[in-house]
Scaffold this motif. Structure first.
Motif, PDB file in Angstrom:
ATOM      1  N   PHE A   1     -33.871  18.398 -63.306  1.00  0.00           N
ATOM      2  CA  PHE A   1     -34.647  19.596 -62.453  1.00  0.00           C
ATOM      3  C   PHE A   1     -35.775  20.394 -63.292  1.00  0.00           C
ATOM      4  O   PHE A   1     -36.517  21.163 -62.880  1.00  0.00           O
TER       5      PHE A   1
ATOM      6  N   GLU B   1     -39.417  19.787 -62.884  1.00  0.00           N
ATOM      7  CA  GLU B   1     -39.604  19.361 -61.228  1.00  0.00           C
ATOM      8  C   GLU B   1     -40.730  18.332 -61.540  1.00  0.00           C
ATOM      9  O   GLU B   1     -41.937  18.579 -60.642  1.00  0.00           O
TER      10      GLU B   1
ATOM     11  N   ARG C   1     -42.368  15.342 -59.423  1.00  0.00           N
ATOM     12  CA  ARG C   1     -42.579  14.886 -58.212  1.00  0.00           C
ATOM     13  C   ARG C   1     -41.787  13.459 -58.097  1.00  0.00           C
ATOM     14  O   ARG C   1     -41.144  13.411 -57.028  1.00  0.00           O
TER      15      ARG C   1
ATOM     16  N   LEU D   1     -38.103  13.715 -57.793  1.00  0.00           N
ATOM     17  CA  LEU D   1     -37.582  14.301 -56.502  1.00  0.00           C
ATOM     18  C   LEU D   1     -37.667  13.414 -55.241  1.00  0.00           C
ATOM     19  O   LEU D   1     -36.785  13.370 -54.333  1.00  0.00           O
ATOM     20  N   GLU D   2     -38.791  12.509 -55.270  1.00  0.00           N
ATOM     21  CA  GLU D   2     -39.000  11.610 -54.223  1.00  0.00           C
ATOM     22  C   GLU D   2     -37.826  10.568 -54.138  1.00  0.00           C
ATOM     23  O   GLU D   2     -37.383  10.039 -53.247  1.00  0.00           O
TER      24      GLU D   2
ATOM     25  N   LYS E   1     -34.367  11.901 -52.980  1.00  0.00           N
ATOM     26  CA  LYS E   1     -34.815  12.117 -51.405  1.00  0.00           C
ATOM     27  C   LYS E   1     -34.651  10.653 -50.905  1.00  0.00           C
ATOM     28  O   LYS E   1     -33.840  10.173 -49.751  1.00  0.00           O
TER      29      LYS E   1
ATOM     30  N   SER F   1     -32.203  26.638 -57.094  1.00  0.00           N
ATOM     31  CA  SER F   1     -33.516  26.484 -56.110  1.00  0.00           C
ATOM     32  C   SER F   1     -33.308  24.930 -55.932  1.00  0.00           C
ATOM     33  O   SER F   1     -33.934  24.353 -54.761  1.00  0.00           O
ATOM     34  N   TYR F   2     -32.959  24.100 -57.113  1.00  0.00           N
ATOM     35  CA  TYR F   2     -32.684  22.386 -56.411  1.00  0.00           C
ATOM     36  C   TYR F   2     -31.672  22.231 -55.439  1.00  0.00           C
ATOM     37  O   TYR F   2     -31.790  20.962 -55.127  1.00  0.00           O
TER      38      TYR F   2
ATOM     39  N   LYS G   1     -31.363  23.431 -52.621  1.00  0.00           N
ATOM     40  CA  LYS G   1     -32.346  23.549 -51.530  1.00  0.00           C
ATOM     41  C   LYS G   1     -33.241  22.500 -51.373  1.00  0.00           C
ATOM     42  O   LYS G   1     -33.352  22.120 -50.277  1.00  0.00           O
ATOM     43  N   GLN G   2     -33.646  21.979 -52.275  1.00  0.00           N
ATOM     44  CA  GLN G   2     -34.673  20.813 -52.468  1.00  0.00           C
ATOM     45  C   GLN G   2     -33.792  19.407 -52.060  1.00  0.00           C
ATOM     46  O   GLN G   2     -34.686  18.580 -51.520  1.00  0.00           O
ATOM     47  N   VAL G   3     -32.706  19.319 -52.669  1.00  0.00           N
ATOM     48  CA  VAL G   3     -31.883  18.031 -52.692  1.00  0.00           C
ATOM     49  C   VAL G   3     -30.555  18.399 -52.230  1.00  0.00           C
ATOM     50  O   VAL G   3     -29.975  19.360 -52.670  1.00  0.00           O
TER      51      VAL G   3
END
Length: 623
Positions: free
Chosen positions: A485, A488, A490, A493-494, A497, A519-520, A522-524
């Motif tokens: 992470f 960051e 893209r 992260l895709e 997910k 923070s990550y 929250k993203q994953v």
């Protein structure tokens, strides 16, 4: 009378020849000074055509549609588009000369003359400046005080001047092309700094000029530059490089500076005394973090720097640069921007790295990497329902190479993608030997590197391999580290997910050793988070480790994640972690990493075993 006319013509011809001879000896012409030479040409022509308005227009090299005035007797001159001169150019291509004695008596069907000057035209003489058999320039001579009958001598002389101008411009264009080629050969086109070959040439001159004077040499690399291009675009990336080049030249005005690679710069500077060395070191350290203006924004750059000293670390230029490169290699290994000076230990480490890289490439080609498996045990009931896949490499001498040695090399060189493919293929081959694995509830955790997750096709390729050995996505857990992470990315992260969407579980490894930002989380959504062994070791004796583990376990449970403690070696450690509510434990207390056959036997014998197969292996049953 005829003799007097002939003598006058001869005198005129002699004067014209003398004027051309003098013009050819003009310093501006000899030196290739474009505007100076054009001024001399206008002056020579004006001496013959007294009181005439004279100017030279040529086609712009960068914009062929634009015709600009290079020199004129008038202060205010026009710039023309080619279409405005089209009719005149066609006439000059054919006849070389276009003369009008009286503009007011032109036939109605005659094209109107081009107004090169203002005010009105009474008489006009235009001569073609031809380059490569095309009219690419025009000399215009005009009178505005009445008609003028152009004498043959005037026409011939103007044509001779046009021919002279053509020859000058051809030679000038050749010089410009040679200069551009020369600049391209020695200078970086984007930043204007010396390129690699020219820098080496100039550095050799600096050393030869002052062979007894110490010299500081450093390589600078922008960390994560690829992501500047990916996130902000290549225009911002180019502007960043140009601004950094400008920043370096301002910080080190007396240094030789070059650009050797996409995001790599090199700098050489004389060191006069110890004070100068200290000053240079301070300036270099300030470059580790640079706040640069880029457009309307600012970028904070992290820079890795490797340095070497002449003559302390060598006297040959290429050897010095190589040692800077070795120091830079070490600086880039660290998590943050750093400044490393070469020493002999670094040199030996680099040689070992190169050798190991070659051996790893051969090992991947020969498929010598194998999978080992280590169970993760439920701390409450000691059930081994999950395990981790760990890659192992045994070299041709039978020695096992630690993953900590070859995994970073694979990541830096791009071999990690092939290594990951072989790990996945090994999983398929191993699990095909285990009866009823697809019907069991056992979950295997597989590591995914940063480079693999940046591959847009990673998920599709993983699904294809797993379907070949009939392993369902919910039976695999993809394990990533915090460094995933940092940038960051893209695509990363895709992919994470998409893995979650396809049914794979996600695990976060070595929490607390690197980025450590929430923070990550929250993203994953991660199913599992692993506490690093540094917080587990001696937890029964270290209150600090116990307090950290207590906080982490509570935090991760609040995020609805299961918690795995790594590196458990003693019962006392396991007891503490069990009391703190940790879900799973992994370490030598339970089992060391093992081959697939020993792993299946372990699972068969473990408490509340998932019983992968009664006979363990098809191959075992056959024997």
């Amino acid at each position: 009378m005829y003799r007097q006319t002939d003598r006058r013509n001869e005198a005129t011809l002699f004067n014209h020849m003398q004027s051309l001879r003098n013009l050819s000896r003009s310093p501006s012409v000899l030196c290739g000074d474009l505007y100076g030479a054009m001024g001399d040409i206008i002056h020579t022509l004006s001496a013959t055509l007294e009181n005439a308005r004279i100017g030279i227009w040529v086609c712009d090299r960068d914009d062929p549609d634009l015709w600009q005035c290079l020199a004129s007797t008038q202060s205010n001159t026009e710039t023309f588009k080619r279409k405005e001169l089209e009719d005149l150019i066609k006439r000059l291509d054919q006849d070389f000369i276009y003369a009008i004695d009286n503009a007011s008596t032109l036939p109605r069907n005659e094209a109107k003359p081009v107004h090169f000057f203002t005010p009105h035209i009474c008489a006009q003489l235009c001569a073609s400046i031809q380059i490569d058999a095309q009219t690419l320039g025009i000399i215009c001579c005009e009178y505005d005080d009445g008609p003028h009958r152009w004498a043959l001598e005037e026409i011939y002389f103007t044509e001779s001047i046009a021919n002279f101008t053509s020859l000058f411009l051809i030679d000038y264009n050749r010089r410009v092309a040679e200069m551009k080629l020369f600049e391209a050969m020695r200078n970086d086109q984007l930043t204007g700094l010396a390129n690699s070959s020219y820098f080496i040439q100039e550095l050799k001159k600096k050393i030869a000029l002052r062979p007894d004077c110490p010299l500081f040499l450093s390589l600078l690399d922008i960390r994560g530059f690829r992501h500047i291009n990916d996130i902000h675009g290549h225009d911002v990336g180019d502007e960043t490089l140009k601004n950094l080049a400008l920043h370096l030249t301002r910080c080190f005005p007396d240094a030789l500076i070059g650009r050797t690679a996409s995001n790599e710069f090199i700098l050489a500077r004389y060191i006069e005394n110890n004070e100068d060395m200290a000053k240079t070191s301070d300036q270099i350290i300030k470059l580790l973090k640079i706040d640069l203006p880029v457009g309307n924004d600012r970028l904070l750059l992290d820079v890795s720097i490797g340095a070497a000293l002449y003559p302390q670390h060598g006297t040959r230029v290429k050897s010095l640069i190589r040692k800077c490169d070795i120091a830079l290699f070490k600086a880039k290994e660290t998590a943050n921007a750093s400044f490393v000076t070469f020493n002999e230990h670094l040199g030996q480490d680099y040689i070992n790295h190169i050798r190991l890289k070659k051996k790893l490439k051969t090992a991947l080609f020969d498929h010598r990497l194998i999978n080992h498996y280590q169970p993760k045990v439920n701390l409450q009931n000691l059930e081994a329902t999950t395990g981790e896949v760990l890659v192992r490499w045994q070299d041709q001498q039978g020695q096992f190479i630690p993953p900590a040695h070859f995994i970073p090399i694979a990541e830096r060189t791009g071999m990690i993608n092939e290594l990951g493919r072989q790990v996945h293929n090994n999983i398929c081959n191993d699990l095909c030997l285990v009866d009823a694995f697809s019907q069991s509830g056992h979950i295997l955790s597989v590591n995914a590197s940063v480079m693999e997750l940046r591959n847009p096709n990673y998920v599709a390729q993983l699904l294809e391999r797993m379907s070949q050995c009939h392993v369902k996505p919910h039976q695999l857990e993809i394990e990533v580290t915090e460094s995933t992470f940092l940038d960051e990315d893209r695509i990363t992260l895709e992919n994470l997910k998409q893995l979650k969407k396809e049914g794979f579980a996600l695990a976060l490894d070595d929490f607390g050793t690197g980025y450590s930002s929430l923070s990550y989380l929250k993203q994953v959504h991660f199913d599992t988070i692993k506490i690093d062994r540094s917080f587990v070791t001696n937890i029964h004796q270290s209150k600090q480790n116990r307090d950290i583990a207590t906080s982490l376990i509570k935090l991760f449970h609040d995020f609805d994640c299961q918690v795995v403690a790594e590196g458990i070696e003693f019962e006392a450690e396991a007891d503490i972690l069990r009391d703190l509510g940790c879900d799973f434990g992994q370490g030598f207390l339970y089992a060391a990493p093992m081959g697939i056959d020993e792993y299946a036997q372990y699972l068969d014998c473990s408490p509340i075993s998932p019983k992968l197969s009664l006979g363990l292996f098809n191959s075992t049953q056959e024997t």
